[in-house]
Design a protein around this motif. Structure first.
Motif, PDB file in Angstrom:
ATOM      1  N   ASP A 177       0.868  -1.189   0.008  1.00 34.68           N
ATOM      2  CA  ASP A 177      -0.067   0.065  -0.198  1.00 34.68           C
ATOM      3  C   ASP A 177       0.956   1.258   0.162  1.00 34.68           C
ATOM      4  N   LEU A 178       0.399   2.299  -0.150  1.00 26.30           N
ATOM      5  CA  LEU A 178       0.867   3.647   0.081  1.00 26.30           C
ATOM      6  C   LEU A 178       2.017   3.780   1.122  1.00 26.30           C
ATOM      7  N   THR A 179       1.510   3.422   2.355  1.00 28.76           N
ATOM      8  CA  THR A 179       2.330   3.695   3.460  1.00 28.76           C
ATOM      9  C   THR A 179       3.605   2.991   3.091  1.00 28.76           C
ATOM     10  N   GLU A 180       3.493   1.537   2.800  1.00 32.08           N
ATOM     11  CA  GLU A 180       4.800   0.858   2.742  1.00 32.08           C
ATOM     12  C   GLU A 180       5.661   1.266   1.377  1.00 32.08           C
ATOM     13  N   PHE A 181       4.892   1.909   0.601  1.00 27.41           N
ATOM     14  CA  PHE A 181       5.552   2.241  -0.608  1.00 27.41           C
ATOM     15  C   PHE A 181       6.414   3.555  -0.255  1.00 27.41           C
ATOM     16  N   PHE A 182       5.737   4.586   0.529  1.00 26.23           N
ATOM     17  CA  PHE A 182       6.799   5.700   1.130  1.00 26.23           C
ATOM     18  C   PHE A 182       7.945   5.322   1.907  1.00 26.23           C
ATOM     19  N   ALA A 183       7.812   4.132   2.572  1.00 28.30           N
ATOM     20  CA  ALA A 183       8.794   3.745   3.400  1.00 28.30           C
ATOM     21  C   ALA A 183       9.843   3.550   2.599  1.00 28.30           C
ATOM     22  N   ALA A 184       9.625   2.598   1.589  1.00 27.89           N
ATOM     23  CA  ALA A 184      10.583   1.801   0.620  1.00 27.89           C
ATOM     24  C   ALA A 184      11.148   3.013  -0.082  1.00 27.89           C
ATOM     25  N   LEU A 185      10.593   4.262  -0.416  1.00 24.18           N
ATOM     26  CA  LEU A 185      11.138   5.385  -1.079  1.00 24.18           C
ATOM     27  C   LEU A 185      12.048   5.929  -0.368  1.00 24.18           C
ATOM     28  N   ASP A 186      11.600   5.882   1.070  1.00 24.87           N
ATOM     29  CA  ASP A 186      12.520   6.644   2.002  1.00 24.87           C
ATOM     30  C   ASP A 186      13.773   6.043   2.066  1.00 24.87           C
ATOM     31  N   LYS A 187      13.589   4.780   2.143  1.00 28.29           N
ATOM     32  CA  LYS A 187      14.818   3.950   2.200  1.00 28.29           C
ATOM     33  C   LYS A 187      15.835   4.024   0.961  1.00 28.29           C
ATOM     34  N   LEU A 188      15.306   4.120  -0.130  1.00 28.39           N
ATOM     35  CA  LEU A 188      16.060   4.448  -1.409  1.00 28.39           C
ATOM     36  C   LEU A 188      16.657   5.753  -1.309  1.00 28.39           C
ATOM     37  N   LYS A 189      15.955   6.856  -0.759  1.00 27.72           N
ATOM     38  CA  LYS A 189      16.335   8.033  -0.795  1.00 27.72           C
ATOM     39  C   LYS A 189      17.816   8.276   0.050  1.00 27.72           C
ATOM     40  N   THR A 190      17.708   7.417   1.480  1.00 30.25           N
ATOM     41  CA  THR A 190      18.885   7.548   2.220  1.00 30.25           C
ATOM     42  C   THR A 190      20.044   6.885   1.520  1.00 30.25           C
ATOM     43  N   LYS A 191      19.807   6.130   0.448  1.00 27.21           N
ATOM     44  CA  LYS A 191      20.903   5.240  -0.175  1.00 27.21           C
ATOM     45  C   LYS A 191      21.428   6.301  -1.323  1.00 27.21           C
ATOM     46  N   GLY A 192      20.824   7.436  -1.620  1.00 26.80           N
ATOM     47  CA  GLY A 192      21.461   8.479  -2.575  1.00 26.80           C
ATOM     48  C   GLY A 192      20.918   7.947  -3.781  1.00 26.80           C
ATOM     49  N   VAL A 193      19.952   7.432  -4.230  1.00 29.16           N
ATOM     50  CA  VAL A 193      19.427   7.190  -5.579  1.00 29.16           C
ATOM     51  C   VAL A 193      18.308   7.854  -5.888  1.00 29.16           C
ATOM     52  N   THR A 194      17.720   8.018  -6.912  1.00 26.34           N
ATOM     53  CA  THR A 194      16.530   8.444  -7.093  1.00 26.34           C
ATOM     54  C   THR A 194      15.453   7.640  -6.916  1.00 26.34           C
ATOM     55  N   PRO A 195      14.756   7.548  -5.722  1.00 27.46           N
ATOM     56  CA  PRO A 195      13.633   6.670  -5.551  1.00 27.46           C
ATOM     57  C   PRO A 195      12.695   6.216  -6.494  1.00 27.46           C
ATOM     58  N   LEU A 196      12.193   7.316  -7.192  1.00 22.18           N
ATOM     59  CA  LEU A 196      11.159   6.878  -8.253  1.00 22.18           C
ATOM     60  C   LEU A 196      11.505   7.730  -9.555  1.00 22.18           C
ATOM     61  N   ALA A 197      11.634   7.032 -10.644  1.00 24.28           N
ATOM     62  CA  ALA A 197      12.231   7.655 -11.859  1.00 24.28           C
ATOM     63  C   ALA A 197      10.739   8.124 -12.627  1.00 24.28           C
ATOM     64  N   ILE A 198      10.678   9.031 -13.246  1.00 21.93           N
ATOM     65  CA  ILE A 198       9.854   9.492 -14.026  1.00 21.93           C
ATOM     66  C   ILE A 198       9.989  10.557 -14.973  1.00 21.93           C
ATOM     67  N   GLY A 199       9.224  10.763 -16.280  1.00 27.59           N
ATOM     68  CA  GLY A 199       9.367  11.611 -17.474  1.00 27.59           C
ATOM     69  C   GLY A 199       8.285  12.610 -17.262  1.00 27.59           C
TER      70      GLY A 199
END
Lengths: 422, 293
Positions: A177-199
């Motif tokens: 769900d969105l809560t889990e998605f935001f948590a995952a995106l936060d994890k990626l953010k701390t790794k210094g990568v773009t969490p979600l790529a978009i055009g």
């Protein structure tokens, strides 16, 4: 004397010009009513699409002996060129025998203009009503009539991931769900990568639609496009808020990228996730990228947001009988298999054998049978071309200004202008 | 009959081009104007005449003020494009006119970008003006000039100024050629007379040479200005069609793609009027100048 010579020169000059003009306007309408040619008008000119069309043509050759296929493909502009050529041919009452169009609302203009024929009766005789899932039949039906035969199905609400990147960030399960998605995106953010790529605009519209499916649920989401859900619904406001938050996880140069550029960010390990239609599976496979994962957009549950290419029977087609045979082939199990195994999409029929298809398609086919179908606006299944253009523009404006009120206002105005008048 | 003999053959010779012009230019403009006054907003065709409604809607009811936004973009683009090409063109022409070694070489170098199509240069500039870490931003970074890195055309306020850079790059050489011709067209006697009167170099240029260049500057302004207003190919190849960089010409294309013929026609007519506002006074001016000669 002087006059006559000058006059003669002038007369000869004009005569030459006029003759040239006359030659230019040669005759075109060579075929009479007893034609056995079926001119199929598409924008499938190369790549997997052309291969799919070729597969369909050979199935057509077997099923419709005596009819010959004539390729009327117009290349370029993701169909834009073909659509403008088609519009002028329809206006001049010179329709091709059949043409490609996105199934669903994008057909409305042609239907309202009386440019395509009702083929509901053929749906019964070809057994398509049983072969296609009820959700698709509902989405295709306009005032009780069906006008097109979908050749394939694509799914829009899929998130693609780079498994190495997500694993490095400690993400072990796909967010539900969105809560889990935001948590995952936060994890990626701390790794210094773009969490979600978009055009740019339309890819943002796809993401926004997926968020709306989560926040409104499938029924109310479909209602946005058929007028039963107002765009002022509180669920839409929540959707805009979630979408705004998602944008903070995306690449800053989003407006400069097309979907393939965003895909490259994922492939290069510079981004974790990307939302895109399932043509990405075929594209990643073709580019030899193996470490990708995929899941339905978090919170969408079992909703299958579809889009489809379909064929129609234009009013005044020169060879209506041949066209019907083409449409029958397109809808048949053989035709759908020949087309979709090559193009990388899935068949609209639910009776296809999954073993014929690659891994991603097998998963999508299973979902197609069981899931709830909702249309995609970004790809013309949910809304007309005008509505689609207005929505793309509104999302483009939102990307730069992030003005919630302006986006709501624009979406309400677009629905008023292009939506079904009650 | 005798008069007829005099101008008859001439008219007869001209008639094909006159007819073609009448049909394919003025006839089609009239047709576009007619479509812009109807309500042909989708593939269904027109239901009737709506007067100036489409024009009013463009300015008052367009979603997100899309049309006004495209005009604002066009304004920024045009100002930067005009000022950039005029200043650079004048500067280069001035330098060459002062007598530089290898003038022919520099002339060619500056003029050459004009030979490239906007589509080709646009694709290259798309890469150069990558808002992330490629192209010029990478070059700046490599030279320790990181503070110069910017978002180029994706900047929501001034992006169109960046969009004008490739256009300036391409057309400055052309303006230079015009000015150079203007410089060369000034009779040597004038310079000599000024020198005799003891004018300094500054006074020579300020009071003698530059006033003589006014017609050239006006021509350059008109030529560059009308190109700017119709700008389409460059923007399509740098950013593609999208809200951020939309100008009226791109909007016409977008409206056509959604089969909104009336809106597209209305924007086209507005665009035509905008260009006419610039061109017509110029035509009147040159016409008068020729008569007075």
């Amino acid at each position: 004397m002087r006059f006559t010579r000058r006059a003669a020169v002038a007369a000869v000059g004009i005569a030459a010009l006029l003759t040239a003009g006359a030659c230019g306007s040669g005759d075109e309408g060579g075929d009479g009513s007893g034609s056995t040619k079926v001119e199929v008008f598409t924008w499938w000119a190369d790549g997997g699409e052309k291969a799919g069309l070729d597969g369909l043509v050979s199935a057509f050759g077997t099923a419709c002996a005596g009819q010959t296929f004539e390729n009327g493909a117009v290349a370029g502009g993701a169909g834009a060129n073909a659509k403008s050529v088609l519009a002028s041919r329809l206006q001049q009452n010179d329709p091709p025998d059949t043409f490609q169009a996105h199934a669903g609302a994008e057909l409305l203009d042609y239907i309202d203009a009386g440019q395509v024929e009702d083929i509901s009766a053929d749906y019964d005789s070809w057994g398509l009503k049983q072969a296609f899932p009820q959700g698709l039949i509902d989405n295709l039906t306009v005032d009780g009539k069906i006008y097109s035969v979908p050749a394939n199905i694509h799914r829009a609400n899929v998130v693609w991931s780079n498994k190495k990147v997500t694993a490095a960030a400690g993400i072990t399960t796909d967010p539900k769900d969105l809560t889990e998605f935001f948590a995952a995106l936060d994890k990626l953010k701390t790794k210094g990568v773009t969490p979600l790529a978009i055009g740019k605009d339309w890819t943002q519209l796809m993401l926004f639609e997926s968020v709306l499916i989560t926040d409104l649920g499938p029924e109310k989401f479909t209602g946005l496009w058929n007028g039963t859900t107002p765009w002022t619904d509180p669920g839409v406001a929540k959707g805009i808020a979630d979408f705004k938050r998602l944008l903070t996880y995306t690449n800053k140069d989003r407006d400069a990228l097309d979907w393939t550029d965003a895909e490259k960010l994922v492939m290069d390990g510079k981004a974790g996730y990307q939302l895109m239609g399932d043509w990405e599976a075929a594209d990643l496979d073709a580019k030899g990228f193996k470490d990708y994962g995929f899941f339905t957009f978090p919170g969408n549950g079992t909703t299958f947001q579809w889009l489809a290419d379909s064929f129609v029977l234009p009013k005044g087609a020169k060879n209506a009988e041949g066209t019907k045979c083409w449409l029958k082939t397109v809808g048949s199990a053989e035709g759908q298999k020949a087309f979709n195994t090559k193009k990388g999409s899935i068949p609209a029929r639910t009776d296809a054998a999954p073993a014929d298809y690659p891994k991603y398609q097998q998963a999508a086919m299973a979902d197609w049978k069981s899931a709830k179908q909702v249309p995609s606006c970004a790809h013309g299944a949910g809304c007309s071309q005008g509505w689609q253009g207005a929505a793309n523009s509104a999302l483009g404006a939102y990307s730069t200004k992030q003005d919630d009120a302006a986006l709501t206002k624009a979406l309400v105005a677009a629905a008023e202008q292009f939506g079904k008048k009650k | 009959m005798r008069r007829m003999r005099q101008w008859g053959p001439g008219l007869l010779l001209l008639s094909p081009s006159l007819i073609l012009l009448a049909v394919f230019v003025y006839g089609l403009i009239a047709w576009t104007a007619k479509v812009s006054l109807s309500d042909e907003h989708n593939a269904r065709g027109s239901k009737g005449f709506v007067g100036l409604q489409n024009y009013v809607d463009l300015f008052t009811k367009d979603i997100n003020d899309r049309f006004l936004h495209s005009l604002k973009n066009l304004l920024i683009f045009t100002v930067v494009f005009l000022v950039g090409t005029m200043l650079l063109g004048l500067l280069w022409a001035f330098l060459l006119e002062r007598g530089v070694k290898g003038e022919g070489f520099f002339r060619t170098v500056y003029l050459f970008p004009m030979a490239v199509s906007f589509v080709a240069s646009g694709v290259v500039w798309r890469w150069l003006m990558n808002p992330a870490d490629g192209g010029l931003n990478a070059v700046f970074d490599g030279f320790g000039l990181g503070f110069l890195q910017n978002t180029w055309w994706t900047n929501p306020d001034w992006g169109m100024a960046a969009m004008a850079l490739p256009a300036v790059w391409q057309l400055s050489g052309y303006v230079m050629a015009l000015f150079l011709a203007g410089f060369r067209g000034i009779p040597q006697e004038l310079r000599e007379a000024a020198a005799m009167d003891g004018a300094s170099t500054y006074r020579l240029y300020r009071n003698v040479i530059f006033p003589q260049l006014t017609p050239v500057a006006l021509s350059a302004l008109i030529i560059v200005g009308h190109m700017s207003m119709k700008m389409f190919d460059l923007i399509m190849s740098v950013s593609g069609a999208q809200w951020l960089t939309e100008v009226p010409a791109v909007y016409v294309w977008q409206a056509l793609l959604t089969s909104d013929y009336s809106k597209a026609a209305a924007i086209s007519i507005i665009l035509l009027l905008l260009v006419a506002v610039v061109i017509v006074p110029y035509l009147i001016y040159t016409n008068r100048a020729e008569k007075n000669r």
